[in-house]
Each structure stands twice: as C-alpha cells, then as structure tokens.
Design a protein around this motif. Structure first.
Motif, mmCIF file in Angstrom:
data_model
loop_
_atom_site.group_PDB
_atom_site.id
_atom_site.type_symbol
_atom_site.label_atom_id
_atom_site.label_comp_id
_atom_site.label_asym_id
_atom_site.label_seq_id
_atom_site.Cartn_x
_atom_site.Cartn_y
_atom_site.Cartn_z
ATOM 1 N N ALA A 53 0.860 -1.174 0.000
ATOM 2 C CA ALA A 53 0.000 0.000 0.000
ATOM 3 C C ALA A 53 0.898 1.226 0.000
ATOM 4 O O ALA A 53 1.534 1.531 0.995
ATOM 5 N N TRP A 54 0.970 1.892 -1.143
ATOM 6 C CA TRP A 54 1.845 3.060 -1.229
ATOM 7 C C TRP A 54 1.122 4.230 -1.849
ATOM 8 O O TRP A 54 0.127 4.076 -2.540
ATOM 9 N N ASN A 55 1.628 5.430 -1.580
ATOM 10 C CA ASN A 55 1.013 6.630 -2.132
ATOM 11 C C ASN A 55 1.767 7.052 -3.400
ATOM 12 O O ASN A 55 2.773 6.437 -3.770
ATOM 13 N N ALA A 56 1.303 8.102 -4.048
ATOM 14 C CA ALA A 56 1.908 8.557 -5.310
ATOM 15 C C ALA A 56 3.364 8.960 -5.127
ATOM 16 O O ALA A 56 4.207 8.699 -5.989
ATOM 17 N N GLU A 61 9.073 7.732 -5.974
ATOM 18 C CA GLU A 61 10.391 7.464 -5.392
ATOM 19 C C GLU A 61 10.930 6.119 -5.883
ATOM 20 O O GLU A 61 12.097 5.991 -6.254
ATOM 21 N N HIS A 62 10.062 5.106 -5.886
ATOM 22 C CA HIS A 62 10.463 3.775 -6.351
ATOM 23 C C HIS A 62 10.833 3.806 -7.836
ATOM 24 O O HIS A 62 11.829 3.214 -8.246
ATOM 25 N N LYS A 63 10.041 4.503 -8.621
ATOM 26 C CA LYS A 63 10.294 4.576 -10.062
ATOM 27 C C LYS A 63 11.633 5.259 -10.352
ATOM 28 O O LYS A 63 12.367 4.861 -11.255
ATOM 29 N N LYS A 64 11.987 6.281 -9.553
ATOM 30 C CA LYS A 64 13.224 7.034 -9.759
ATOM 31 C C LYS A 64 14.466 6.328 -9.207
ATOM 32 O O LYS A 64 15.582 6.671 -9.573
ATOM 33 N N ALA A 65 14.283 5.363 -8.316
ATOM 34 C CA ALA A 65 15.422 4.687 -7.687
ATOM 35 C C ALA A 65 16.296 4.001 -8.737
ATOM 36 O O ALA A 65 15.794 3.284 -9.604
ATOM 37 N N ALA A 86 9.836 -3.499 -4.935
ATOM 38 C CA ALA A 86 9.272 -2.595 -3.931
ATOM 39 C C ALA A 86 9.146 -3.379 -2.619
ATOM 40 O O ALA A 86 8.240 -4.185 -2.441
ATOM 41 N N HIS A 87 10.079 -3.152 -1.715
ATOM 42 C CA HIS A 87 10.113 -3.856 -0.433
ATOM 43 C C HIS A 87 9.065 -3.252 0.510
ATOM 44 O O HIS A 87 8.944 -2.037 0.604
ATOM 45 N N HIS A 88 8.284 -4.108 1.189
ATOM 46 C CA HIS A 88 7.241 -3.621 2.088
ATOM 47 C C HIS A 88 7.063 -4.547 3.273
ATOM 48 O O HIS A 88 7.497 -5.698 3.246
ATOM 49 N N GLU A 89 6.448 -4.013 4.329
ATOM 50 C CA GLU A 89 6.129 -4.823 5.501
ATOM 51 C C GLU A 89 4.977 -5.747 5.153
ATOM 52 O O GLU A 89 3.947 -5.283 4.662
ATOM 53 N N ARG A 90 5.133 -7.014 5.427
ATOM 54 C CA ARG A 90 4.072 -7.969 5.102
ATOM 55 C C ARG A 90 2.876 -7.824 6.031
ATOM 56 O O ARG A 90 1.758 -8.134 5.665
ATOM 57 N N GLY A 91 3.109 -7.344 7.244
ATOM 58 C CA GLY A 91 2.016 -7.227 8.203
ATOM 59 C C GLY A 91 1.174 -5.981 8.036
ATOM 60 O O GLY A 91 0.017 -5.968 8.423
ATOM 61 N N THR A 92 1.750 -4.913 7.461
ATOM 62 C CA THR A 92 1.014 -3.653 7.330
ATOM 63 C C THR A 92 0.834 -3.211 5.890
ATOM 64 O O THR A 92 -0.037 -2.400 5.594
ATOM 65 N N PHE A 95 5.193 0.597 2.416
ATOM 66 C CA PHE A 95 6.361 0.621 1.532
ATOM 67 C C PHE A 95 7.589 0.998 2.351
ATOM 68 O O PHE A 95 7.578 1.961 3.105
ATOM 69 N N LEU A 96 8.676 0.225 2.200
ATOM 70 C CA LEU A 96 9.901 0.482 2.956
ATOM 71 C C LEU A 96 11.022 1.031 2.088
ATOM 72 O O LEU A 96 11.890 1.735 2.585
ATOM 73 N N GLY A 97 11.045 0.682 0.811
ATOM 74 C CA GLY A 97 12.102 1.175 -0.060
ATOM 75 C C GLY A 97 12.296 0.279 -1.260
ATOM 76 O O GLY A 97 11.667 -0.781 -1.382
ATOM 77 N N SER A 98 13.199 0.691 -2.132
ATOM 78 C CA SER A 98 13.501 -0.066 -3.342
ATOM 79 C C SER A 98 14.740 -0.921 -3.104
ATOM 80 O O SER A 98 15.796 -0.401 -2.756
#
Length: 115
Positions: A53-56, A61-65, A86-92, A95-98
């Motif tokens: 679940a990420w915002n615009a 940010e991910h696209k530019k990484a 796109a690394h993310h927390e599985r429980g929540t 988005f954590l980062g690329s």
C-alpha cells in the motif's frame, strides 16, 4: 520490520515456578511459551499478509530509484538478482524502499522459529 507484533502474553516477563513444581518447571514453561509464539507467528505469516500500500510520492520514489537501498548496486533487469523490487512490511503493507531481488529475499523473515 515485517510488521509482526507479538501478543502481550509473549512480551518480556518473568516466568515463575509454583510451589511443588518440578525443578525444570521454569524452563518447561518458557519452552511451551516459545512453541505457542512460533505457532502464532506462523499463523500470522500465512493469514496476515497485506498487499503493498503506497502513495503517489512513494511510487514516484520507487520509479526514480537507480540503486538498491541496501547494497547500493545499480538496478539492471538483465542481471540475475539485480531487478528492482518494492520492499514492504508484510504485516502492514507499508512501503519500505527499493531493493534488488537478492536484498529483498535476504530481508524476509524465516518461516520457522527454532527453539
């Protein structure tokens, strides 16, 4: 980082033996508690997964990484293990980062808790 929150009964506390308990009672109670926690974690892992679940802004940010947040290798879809994830927390689902594929695999929590 995965978003797992242990139940209150498994947070740090003292386990006491009761009068008349076996001399190994504290250890046995601790091991039983850890086995119960391992079952809880396994249930959470299989049933509690949340989609990314990420915002615009995060999507941009991910696209530019251009490099992995962890190992700093440049992303390259042609090299094995160096594609962008796109690394993310599985429980929540946060988005954590690329990350590159190798770092993302390394970041996953083990599926078993050894006691």
């Amino acid at each position: 980082m995965c978003g797992y929150e242990p139940p209150d009964e498994h947070k740090l506390r003292m386990i006491h033996a009761l009068p008349g308990d076996d001399e190994c009672a504290v250890v046995l109670k601790f091991l039983a508690s850890m086995m119960n926690l391992a079952d809880h974690f396994e249930d959470w892992r299989t049933l509690g997964k949340k989609r990314l679940a990420w915002n615009a802004e995060q999507r941009s940010e991910h696209k530019k990484a251009r490099v992995c947040r962890e190992c700093r290798r440049a992303f390259d879809s042609k090299k094995k293990g160096c594609g962008k994830v796109a690394h993310h927390e599985r429980g929540t689902g946060a988005f954590l980062g690329s990350l590159c594929q190798d770092c993302n695999k390394a970041a996953h929590k083990p599926s078993h808790v050894t006691i």
